[in-house]
Design a protein around this motif. Structure first.
Motif, short mmCIF file in Angstrom:
data_model
loop_
_atom_site.label_atom_id
_atom_site.label_comp_id
_atom_site.label_asym_id
_atom_site.label_seq_id
_atom_site.Cartn_x
_atom_site.Cartn_y
_atom_site.Cartn_z
N TYR A 94 0.84 -1.21 0.00
CA TYR A 94 0.00 0.00 0.00
C TYR A 94 0.87 1.26 0.00
O TYR A 94 0.63 2.19 -0.78
CB TYR A 94 -0.91 0.00 1.22
CG TYR A 94 -1.61 1.32 1.44
CD1 TYR A 94 -2.68 1.71 0.64
CD2 TYR A 94 -1.18 2.20 2.43
CE1 TYR A 94 -3.30 2.94 0.82
CE2 TYR A 94 -1.80 3.42 2.62
CZ TYR A 94 -2.86 3.79 1.81
OH TYR A 94 -3.46 5.00 2.00
N GLU A 146 4.00 1.56 -0.91
CA GLU A 146 4.73 1.69 -2.17
C GLU A 146 3.80 2.17 -3.29
O GLU A 146 4.17 3.03 -4.10
CB GLU A 146 5.36 0.35 -2.55
CG GLU A 146 6.34 0.45 -3.70
CD GLU A 146 7.17 -0.80 -3.88
OE1 GLU A 146 7.80 -0.92 -4.94
OE2 GLU A 146 7.17 -1.65 -2.98
N GLY A 147 2.58 1.61 -3.30
CA GLY A 147 1.61 2.05 -4.30
C GLY A 147 1.24 3.50 -4.12
O GLY A 147 1.16 4.26 -5.11
N TRP A 148 1.03 3.92 -2.86
CA TRP A 148 0.69 5.31 -2.59
C TRP A 148 1.83 6.23 -3.02
O TRP A 148 1.59 7.30 -3.59
CB TRP A 148 0.41 5.49 -1.10
CG TRP A 148 0.15 6.92 -0.71
CD1 TRP A 148 -1.03 7.58 -0.75
CD2 TRP A 148 1.13 7.87 -0.27
NE1 TRP A 148 -0.85 8.88 -0.35
CE2 TRP A 148 0.46 9.08 -0.05
CE3 TRP A 148 2.50 7.80 -0.04
CZ2 TRP A 148 1.12 10.22 0.41
CZ3 TRP A 148 3.16 8.93 0.41
CH2 TRP A 148 2.47 10.12 0.63
N SER A 149 3.07 5.82 -2.73
CA SER A 149 4.22 6.64 -3.09
C SER A 149 4.29 6.85 -4.60
O SER A 149 4.60 7.95 -5.07
CB SER A 149 5.51 5.98 -2.59
OG SER A 149 5.48 5.85 -1.19
N HIS A 150 4.02 5.78 -5.35
CA HIS A 150 4.05 5.92 -6.80
C HIS A 150 2.88 6.76 -7.32
O HIS A 150 3.02 7.52 -8.28
CB HIS A 150 4.03 4.53 -7.46
CG HIS A 150 5.33 3.81 -7.33
ND1 HIS A 150 6.50 4.24 -7.93
CD2 HIS A 150 5.67 2.68 -6.65
CE1 HIS A 150 7.48 3.42 -7.64
NE2 HIS A 150 7.01 2.46 -6.86
N GLU A 151 1.72 6.64 -6.66
CA GLU A 151 0.56 7.42 -7.07
C GLU A 151 0.79 8.92 -6.86
O GLU A 151 0.42 9.74 -7.69
CB GLU A 151 -0.68 6.97 -6.29
CG GLU A 151 -1.25 5.64 -6.73
CD GLU A 151 -1.81 5.69 -8.13
OE1 GLU A 151 -2.32 6.75 -8.54
OE2 GLU A 151 -1.74 4.65 -8.83
N VAL A 152 1.42 9.25 -5.71
CA VAL A 152 1.60 10.66 -5.40
C VAL A 152 2.66 11.30 -6.29
O VAL A 152 2.77 12.53 -6.37
CB VAL A 152 1.97 10.82 -3.90
CG1 VAL A 152 3.44 10.56 -3.67
CG2 VAL A 152 1.58 12.21 -3.38
N LYS A 153 3.44 10.46 -6.98
CA LYS A 153 4.43 11.01 -7.90
C LYS A 153 3.77 11.68 -9.11
O LYS A 153 4.38 12.54 -9.75
CB LYS A 153 5.37 9.90 -8.38
CG LYS A 153 6.44 9.54 -7.36
CD LYS A 153 7.47 8.61 -7.96
CE LYS A 153 8.62 8.38 -6.99
NZ LYS A 153 9.68 7.54 -7.57
N THR A 154 2.55 11.29 -9.41
CA THR A 154 1.85 11.90 -10.55
C THR A 154 1.63 13.39 -10.35
O THR A 154 2.02 14.20 -11.20
CB THR A 154 0.53 11.17 -10.83
OG1 THR A 154 0.80 9.79 -11.08
CG2 THR A 154 -0.19 11.78 -12.02
#
Length: 356
Positions: free
Chosen positions: A124, A126-134
């Protein structure tokens, strides 16, 4: 032989009791008829030796099988191996062993559930971190292409926010990477000056906002080291971030490299020095500890105490060594000991020349 002695020693009280009973029987036989005892003495001695030898062999074999079954159960704690272990236990011991096995099974299930929850949490995060990169990428795009539409103070603040958010996300991702079971490092020959330049470029908005003077003396300029690019740049970034957080008036960062040889092991020593508030002597031994923030940290800075801890963990994974030197109110110097390898190899293997 020692193991045999230990196994037999556990049953020694019963063997002694048996010997005492046999001795009493021989005494009664002697009192009844000494001549009969003299006739049967050889037979009794032989029978006694054979009996004790047989009992000792049985004890040793049984205990050996029990130990093997227990070792197998520890290796594979399943119902099948537990049943095999119980076969070699007595009635009273079997009940106690069954309680222990039940407890171990419960602990095993709880551990599996905890590991599953931890894996879900890591996924979760790691997924959140990648999502917030957008949105961060969008912010970087706007600042890169429409910066002139903002006033200079607003532009600096947005760049500051972007850099700080990116730093926090990187710390989170690298923490998960360091603690994960699989570490996807890619070791390759890197130009040290280029890696430093990339880090300084990433922290450019913070350095500009604080009006840092950066002095790099890299001789020779083409220093090549064998490392993981992302891990190395993350580690160096923590040093720059630390210098920015605790800078003083007219802040400076001085970076230089020297070649050294100790015990026939060649290495580069990278120095990253700042003239900030420094570290107290009583705090210096602990600055790489997880969560350590020092004894007089300004509450407005709100440090997490994770930056230098993650830097040390990353350095360990990359086969590097970190040292910190500081005089309170005089600044902090981070020293990175980088091995010079004869040929590319992963740190920790037996090739190349690595520092001891």
């Amino acid at each position: 032989m020692k193991n045999y002695g230990k196994r037999i020693a556990e049953y020694m009280p019963w063997l002694l009791l048996t010997g005492c009973v046999e001795g009493i029987c021989i005494l009664f036989l002697a009192l009844a008829d000494v001549q009969v005892l003299q006739v049967l003495a050889g037979v009794l001695t032989l029978m006694t030796v054979l009996m004790y030898a047989g009992v000792c062999i049985y004890i040793v074999k049984k205990e050996q099988k029990k130990e093997e079954a227990f070792a197998l159960f520890l290796k594979e704690p399943e119902e099948k191996t537990a049943e095999q272990l119980l076969l070699y236990c007595g009635k009273a011991e079997k009940e106690r062993m069954q309680n222990l096995l039940d407890y171990l099974q419960i602990q095993r299930k709880e551990k599996e559930n905890l590991l599953k929850k931890t894996e879900d949490y890591e996924e979760y995060i790691e997924g959140w971190s990648h999502e917030v990169k957008t949105p961060l990428s969008l912010l970087a795009f706007i600042l890169g292409n429409h910066k002139e539409e903002f006033s200079e103070p607003v532009g600096y603040k947005l760049e500051y926010i972007q850099t700080r958010m990116q730093e926090s996300i990187d710390q989170m991702l690298f923490y998960a990477r360091l603690k994960g079971g699989h570490k996807d490092y890619l070791f390759e020959m890197l130009n040290l000056k280029e890696s430093l330049g990339k880090v300084l470029e990433d922290y450019g908005p913070l350095l500009e906002e604080k009006k840092f003077h950066v002095d790099i003396q890299m001789e020779p300029e083409g220093i090549q080291i064998y490392s993981d690019r992302r891990g190395l740049e993350f580690m160096l970034g923590q040093f720059i971030s630390n210098a920015v957080k605790y800078c003083d008036k007219e802040p400076e960062i001085r970076i230089h490299v020297e070649k050294r040889e100790e015990n026939r092991k060649k290495m580069w020593i990278l120095y990253i020095e700042d003239n900030g508030c420094g570290v107290k002597a009583c705090d210096l031994p602990y600055i790489f500890d997880k969560g350590f923030t020092g004894s007089d940290i300004n509450v407005n800075k709100k440090p997490t105490g994770m930056g230098l801890y993650l830097a040390r963990e990353m350095a360990t994974d990359l086969g590097l060594k970190l040292y910190a030197v500081s005089e309170y109110r005089e600044g902090l110097t981070m020293k990175v000991q980088i091995p010079i390898v004869d040929r590319p190899c992963v740190p920790g293997s037996d090739c190349g020349v690595l520092p001891g």
